[in-house]
Design a protein around this motif. Structure first.
Motif, PDB file in Angstrom:
ATOM      1  N   LYS A 195       0.843  -1.202   0.000  1.00 55.66           N
ATOM      2  CA  LYS A 195       0.000   0.000   0.000  1.00 55.66           C
ATOM      3  C   LYS A 195       0.877   1.251   0.000  1.00 55.66           C
ATOM      4  O   LYS A 195       2.074   1.191   0.278  1.00 55.66           O
ATOM      5  CB  LYS A 195      -0.908   0.016   1.231  1.00 55.66           C
ATOM      6  CG  LYS A 195      -1.849  -1.171   1.357  1.00 55.66           C
ATOM      7  CD  LYS A 195      -2.696  -1.044   2.609  1.00 55.66           C
ATOM      8  CE  LYS A 195      -3.703  -2.189   2.710  1.00 55.66           C
ATOM      9  NZ  LYS A 195      -3.048  -3.492   2.887  1.00 55.66           N
ATOM     10  N   ARG A 196       0.255   2.389  -0.295  1.00 53.74           N
ATOM     11  CA  ARG A 196       0.946   3.669  -0.127  1.00 53.74           C
ATOM     12  C   ARG A 196       1.027   3.962   1.372  1.00 53.74           C
ATOM     13  O   ARG A 196       0.039   3.839   2.095  1.00 53.74           O
ATOM     14  CB  ARG A 196       0.188   4.786  -0.834  1.00 53.74           C
ATOM     15  CG  ARG A 196       0.111   4.618  -2.337  1.00 53.74           C
ATOM     16  CD  ARG A 196      -0.575   5.787  -2.996  1.00 53.74           C
ATOM     17  NE  ARG A 196       0.171   7.030  -2.794  1.00 53.74           N
ATOM     18  CZ  ARG A 196      -0.209   8.220  -3.259  1.00 53.74           C
ATOM     19  NH1 ARG A 196      -1.336   8.333  -3.960  1.00 53.74           N
ATOM     20  NH2 ARG A 196       0.506   9.303  -3.044  1.00 53.74           N
ATOM     21  N   LYS A 202       3.058  -5.146 -13.001  1.00 55.54           N
ATOM     22  CA  LYS A 202       2.360  -5.855 -11.922  1.00 55.54           C
ATOM     23  C   LYS A 202       3.073  -5.635 -10.584  1.00 55.54           C
ATOM     24  O   LYS A 202       2.428  -5.395  -9.551  1.00 55.54           O
ATOM     25  CB  LYS A 202       2.326  -7.354 -12.255  1.00 55.54           C
ATOM     26  CG  LYS A 202       1.764  -8.238 -11.156  1.00 55.54           C
ATOM     27  CD  LYS A 202       0.274  -8.002 -10.940  1.00 55.54           C
ATOM     28  CE  LYS A 202      -0.298  -9.023  -9.973  1.00 55.54           C
ATOM     29  NZ  LYS A 202      -1.713  -8.750  -9.657  1.00 55.54           N
ATOM     30  N   CYS A 262       4.919  -3.112  -9.800  1.00 60.93           N
ATOM     31  CA  CYS A 262       4.654  -1.719  -9.435  1.00 60.93           C
ATOM     32  C   CYS A 262       3.338  -1.598  -8.669  1.00 60.93           C
ATOM     33  O   CYS A 262       3.261  -0.953  -7.616  1.00 60.93           O
ATOM     34  CB  CYS A 262       4.623  -0.863 -10.715  1.00 60.93           C
ATOM     35  SG  CYS A 262       4.127   0.852 -10.469  1.00 60.93           S
ATOM     36  N   GLU A 263       2.284  -2.252  -9.174  1.00 64.33           N
ATOM     37  CA  GLU A 263       0.967  -2.226  -8.503  1.00 64.33           C
ATOM     38  C   GLU A 263       1.031  -2.917  -7.149  1.00 64.33           C
ATOM     39  O   GLU A 263       0.422  -2.458  -6.173  1.00 64.33           O
ATOM     40  CB  GLU A 263      -0.073  -2.920  -9.383  1.00 64.33           C
ATOM     41  CG  GLU A 263      -0.403  -2.186 -10.671  1.00 64.33           C
ATOM     42  CD  GLU A 263      -1.372  -2.989 -11.530  1.00 64.33           C
ATOM     43  OE1 GLU A 263      -1.925  -3.994 -11.006  1.00 64.33           O
ATOM     44  OE2 GLU A 263      -1.565  -2.628 -12.699  1.00 64.33           O
ATOM     45  N   GLY A 266       2.080  -0.666  -4.362  1.00 64.77           N
ATOM     46  CA  GLY A 266       1.297   0.532  -4.064  1.00 64.77           C
ATOM     47  C   GLY A 266       1.650   1.766  -4.884  1.00 64.77           C
ATOM     48  O   GLY A 266       1.306   2.882  -4.493  1.00 64.77           O
ATOM     49  N   TYR A 267       2.347   1.556  -6.015  1.00 64.74           N
ATOM     50  CA  TYR A 267       2.682   2.693  -6.882  1.00 64.74           C
ATOM     51  C   TYR A 267       1.675   2.778  -8.020  1.00 64.74           C
ATOM     52  O   TYR A 267       1.352   1.772  -8.666  1.00 64.74           O
ATOM     53  CB  TYR A 267       4.100   2.532  -7.455  1.00 64.74           C
ATOM     54  CG  TYR A 267       5.191   2.720  -6.429  1.00 64.74           C
ATOM     55  CD1 TYR A 267       5.581   3.991  -6.024  1.00 64.74           C
ATOM     56  CD2 TYR A 267       5.841   1.615  -5.862  1.00 64.74           C
ATOM     57  CE1 TYR A 267       6.589   4.170  -5.077  1.00 64.74           C
ATOM     58  CE2 TYR A 267       6.844   1.773  -4.922  1.00 64.74           C
ATOM     59  CZ  TYR A 267       7.216   3.058  -4.533  1.00 64.74           C
ATOM     60  OH  TYR A 267       8.203   3.229  -3.591  1.00 64.74           O
ATOM     61  N   ASP A 268       1.213   4.016  -8.282  1.00 64.49           N
ATOM     62  CA  ASP A 268       0.270   4.237  -9.384  1.00 64.49           C
ATOM     63  C   ASP A 268       1.003   4.516 -10.696  1.00 64.49           C
ATOM     64  O   ASP A 268       0.476   4.244 -11.772  1.00 64.49           O
ATOM     65  CB  ASP A 268      -0.648   5.426  -9.073  1.00 64.49           C
ATOM     66  CG  ASP A 268      -1.526   5.162  -7.853  1.00 64.49           C
ATOM     67  OD1 ASP A 268      -1.837   3.974  -7.626  1.00 64.49           O
ATOM     68  OD2 ASP A 268      -1.869   6.112  -7.121  1.00 64.49           O
ATOM     69  N   ASN A 269       2.199   5.070 -10.599  1.00 66.94           N
ATOM     70  CA  ASN A 269       2.931   5.530 -11.777  1.00 66.94           C
ATOM     71  C   ASN A 269       4.138   4.626 -12.004  1.00 66.94           C
ATOM     72  O   ASN A 269       5.075   4.614 -11.217  1.00 66.94           O
ATOM     73  CB  ASN A 269       3.384   6.984 -11.568  1.00 66.94           C
ATOM     74  CG  ASN A 269       3.971   7.588 -12.831  1.00 66.94           C
ATOM     75  OD1 ASN A 269       4.754   6.956 -13.512  1.00 66.94           O
ATOM     76  ND2 ASN A 269       3.578   8.828 -13.138  1.00 66.94           N
ATOM     77  N   GLN A 270       4.109   3.855 -13.102  1.00 61.08           N
ATOM     78  CA  GLN A 270       5.178   2.901 -13.372  1.00 61.08           C
ATOM     79  C   GLN A 270       6.496   3.607 -13.663  1.00 61.08           C
ATOM     80  O   GLN A 270       7.561   3.152 -13.236  1.00 61.08           O
ATOM     81  CB  GLN A 270       4.790   2.006 -14.552  1.00 61.08           C
ATOM     82  CG  GLN A 270       5.826   0.916 -14.851  1.00 61.08           C
ATOM     83  CD  GLN A 270       5.342  -0.069 -15.899  1.00 61.08           C
ATOM     84  OE1 GLN A 270       4.138  -0.293 -16.043  1.00 61.08           O
ATOM     85  NE2 GLN A 270       6.279  -0.647 -16.640  1.00 61.08           N
ATOM     86  N   TYR A 287       7.527   6.421 -12.479  1.00 60.86           N
ATOM     87  CA  TYR A 287       8.065   6.898 -11.199  1.00 60.86           C
ATOM     88  C   TYR A 287       8.699   5.744 -10.429  1.00 60.86           C
ATOM     89  O   TYR A 287       9.791   5.881  -9.853  1.00 60.86           O
ATOM     90  CB  TYR A 287       6.939   7.539 -10.385  1.00 60.86           C
ATOM     91  CG  TYR A 287       7.352   8.007  -9.014  1.00 60.86           C
ATOM     92  CD1 TYR A 287       8.268   9.053  -8.862  1.00 60.86           C
ATOM     93  CD2 TYR A 287       6.842   7.392  -7.866  1.00 60.86           C
ATOM     94  CE1 TYR A 287       8.658   9.479  -7.597  1.00 60.86           C
ATOM     95  CE2 TYR A 287       7.225   7.810  -6.599  1.00 60.86           C
ATOM     96  CZ  TYR A 287       8.140   8.855  -6.474  1.00 60.86           C
ATOM     97  OH  TYR A 287       8.527   9.277  -5.225  1.00 60.86           O
TER      98      TYR A 287
END
Length: 537
Positions: free
Chosen positions: A448-449, A503, A505-506, A509-513, A515
């Motif tokens: 998670k973030r 996958k 990245c998700e 908890g990251y939205d921007n790959q 980044y």
């Protein structure tokens, strides 16, 4: 210390002798004083004396009958008759009973009796020395025979049988007669060998104890399975039988092996499992069957404790054990971080059942478990409130020595209990509890973030105060710590799974790959794809 029994219906005589002689000075123990032979016999049946001093004429049972009955139980009993009778008849009866001395009460001097006791003790000491020497010689003979039997069975496995007749002749010298007989080979394996060896202090002592018990059990059977030790951990048994007899040899062997199991458990607290091979008719068949039994590593590894089973191949699937690595690693890490000892047994049992269901190669299982534990060690160290709790070389050695899945299960349960106990102690030392709890929170929420304000609220702290406290205790900012933990987790997923970078990245908890890739490269020096390529190249 030898035991002495006094028997006389004249109580003053008993009292006089018991007090006049200083028994302990002669390294003797006065076991008891009794007023007639019947009472003395009753007590002797509970604890037999080494020396008997008795009167002849007594009610209920006279001394001569008492001597006769005790001699039946203990032929080397030393006996002195203490009596008022000096008639030839009584002396003659005493000689027949091999009585060592005949003392008259009228002329009794305690010093004379002391001299007699010393003579008895000296003869008993000499007899004990002779018996000890005989036992030592017999032990050497038995030991040499067992070593010759082991050499014979090792040659059978490792060298060609050039002349079957010579082989059968040598087998006969070990009480294994196979002419005109069929033979059923059996492999015995000591369960939990590591702990058994620790209890018995050495391989030699353990082997000697096991050989003795098996020998005692086998000797009771007219048609017996001949035992051949194969090192300290394994044994072979060869069971000859007439194939024309209406009997099921597998059932017969299983019953014999059950007797051995029961005896080992009763006398040594040791468990042994058995794998029964195929019926053999020729020495070459026996050789092939023994080699096949030793090669049954998969069946052996997955057998339950104290099993008796026929040799059989275990079906193995095509599943890649390491494809389950990440799931197992995550579950075990969370279990340790949560310090939840209540789920250790079910978690370990779940993974052991999974391994058994797919019957993976034992060596692959050990490699998988060892890698899991070493990775967990690094992960625990990366969380700053943990220190190393076990040495790598010890870990490696202990896992390699494990022979079965049930032993691995018990070892892992004990290991994780120890790790969690030590982690709990270490976690509360050196750093503020708020920082420890923050690190714990991060490790459980890497998917998670995670913001500084979120964790500060979780700890009921002011966010500015928490930020300063974390930097002071760890040497890095909270956000730097979160990023480092997430990138470490990204490396694990790149190493242990085939998930695409998007996958992963998700999953973190990251939205921007883009980044995510930028942060990964800043810390690792390469992009995620380049990192994965380095591992596979």
């Amino acid at each position: 210390m030898y035991k002495v029994m006094l028997v006389d219906d004249d109580y003053p005589v008993l009292e006089f002798l018991s007090e006049a002689i200083h028994w302990n000075d002669f390294d003797l123990e006065l076991q008891g004083c009794y007023e007639n032979g019947a009472v003395a016999l009753e007590h002797a049946e509970q604890e037999m004396p080494d020396i008997l001093i008795t009167d002849i004429g007594m009610p209920k049972m006279n001394g001569l009958d008492l001597i006769s009955m005790l001699r039946e139980r203990k032929p080397n009993l030393r006996v002195a008759i203490l009596s008022c009778h000096d008639e030839f008849y009584y002396a003659q009866q005493a000689v027949k009973l091999n009585v060592q001395d005949y003392v008259l009460k009228d002329t009794l001097d305690p010093e004379d009796l002391e001299k007699l006791l010393l003579q008895f003790k000296a003869s008993l000491d000499q007899e004990e020395r002779v018996q000890t020497h005989q036992h030592q010689l017999q032990h050497m003979v038995d030991r040499n025979k067992e070593l010759l039997k082991e050499k014979f069975i090792r040659r059978t496995l490792q060298q060609p049988i050039l002349d079957p007749k010579d082989w059968l002749e040598e087998a006969r010298s070990f009480d294994l007669s196979l002419e005109g007989m069929a033979c059923l080979p059996i492999l015995g394996i000591i369960d939990g060998y590591r702990s058994a060896k620790q209890r018995f202090m050495s391989d030699d002592i353990l082997r000697f104890a096991v050989d003795n018990v098996i020998g005692e059990v086998s000797a009771r059977e007219p048609l017996r399975a001949v035992h051949f030790a194969y090192g300290s951990k394994e044994s072979f048994f060869l069971f000859p039988f007439h194939s024309t007899l209406k009997m099921n040899p597998f059932d017969e062997v299983a019953a014999r092996m059950k007797q051995i199991q029961n005896a080992l458990r009763k006398f040594l607290k040791i468990s042994m499992s058995f794998i029964i091979g195929e019926v053999c008719h020729h020495p070459e068949d026996i050789k092939a069957a023994l080699i096949s039994l030793r090669a049954s590593s998969v069946q052996r590894f997955y057998m339950e404790e104290s099993s008796i089973a026929k040799k059989r191949p275990l079906p193995q699937g095509n599943m890649d054990l390491f494809s389950w690595y990440d799931q197992a690693s995550t579950e075990l890490k969370e279990m340790i971080l949560e310090k939840n000892t209540g789920i250790i047994v079910p978690t370990v049992k779940h993974w052991m059942e999974f391994l058994k269901e797919h019957a993976f190669e034992p060596e692959k299982v050990k490699d998988w478990v060892l890698k899991l534990l070493l990775d967990l060690k690094l992960k625990l160290q990366s969380l700053q409130y943990f220190r190393s709790t076990y040495e790598v070389d010890i870990l490696h050695k202990e896992i390699l020595e494990i022979d079965s899945l049930f032993e691995l299960e018990n070892w892992l349960v004990e290991h994780f209990q120890s790790v969690i106990a030590l982690a709990g102690e270490i976690g509360e030392q050196g750093k503020r509890s708020e920082v420890v709890q923050a690190c714990h929170y991060v490790s459980l929420h890497l998917d998670k973030r995670i913001s500084l304000e979120e964790v500060a609220d979780h700890l009921f702290l002011n966010s500015s105060y928490f930020s300063r406290l974390f930097k002071k205790e760890t040497g890095e900012t909270f956000i730097e710590y979160v990023t480092r933990m997430k990138m470490n987790r990204a490396k694990e997923l790149l190493d242990q799974t085939n998930h695409p970078v998007g996958k992963i990245c998700e999953m973190l908890g990251y939205d921007n790959q883009s980044y995510f890739i930028k942060i990964f490269k800043n810390l690792a020096g390469v992009t995620p794809m380049e990192y994965r390529g380095q591992k596979t190249s």
